[in-house]
Design a protein around this motif. Structure first.
Motif: not given
Length: 108
Positions: A43-45, A47-52, A56-69, A82-87
């Motif tokens: 649930k810790v990881y 939570y981070v995936i859901d809230h991070i 974005t590179m070009f327009d300055g808008e904010w987007k959800k990060a992918k687990p691999s990021e 557990a974090a590794t299993k989630l990517g």
């Protein structure tokens, strides 16, 4: 109390070595003790995936990060599984100096 002192020591070490506060380098910083969840509970990881978010590179808008990021540093291998299993990219560290040196090598 000890956990928060650990955070203060880490953040001071980061600033002393980098010459900049950690929140100026990372867009989002999460400490499990601050969000009320305990590692290695997945649930810790999640939570981070859901809230991070990241800009974005070009327009300055904010987007959800992918687990691999997302980077996760911890000094206990069992907390990385557990974090590794989630990517999420995970890094086993022995002390806060590793994170500071890692940032010096990869980001500056």
């Amino acid at each position: 109390m000890e956990t928060f002192q650990h955070i203060e020591v880490f953040e001071k070490m980061f600033k002393d070595r980098m010459g900049i506060e950690i929140n100026k380098v990372f867009n989002n910083i999460f400490y499990s003790c601050s969000i009320g969840l305990a590692k290695p509970d997945p649930k810790v990881y999640k939570y981070v995936i859901d809230h991070i978010e990241e800009p974005t590179m070009f327009d300055g808008e904010w987007k959800k990060a992918k687990p691999s990021e997302i980077m996760f540093f911890d000094d206990k291998e069992e907390n990385l599984e557990a974090a590794t299993k989630l990517g999420i990219k995970t890094f086993l560290v022995k002390d806060a100096k590793f994170v500071v040196d890692f940032e010096l090598d990869c980001c500056f």
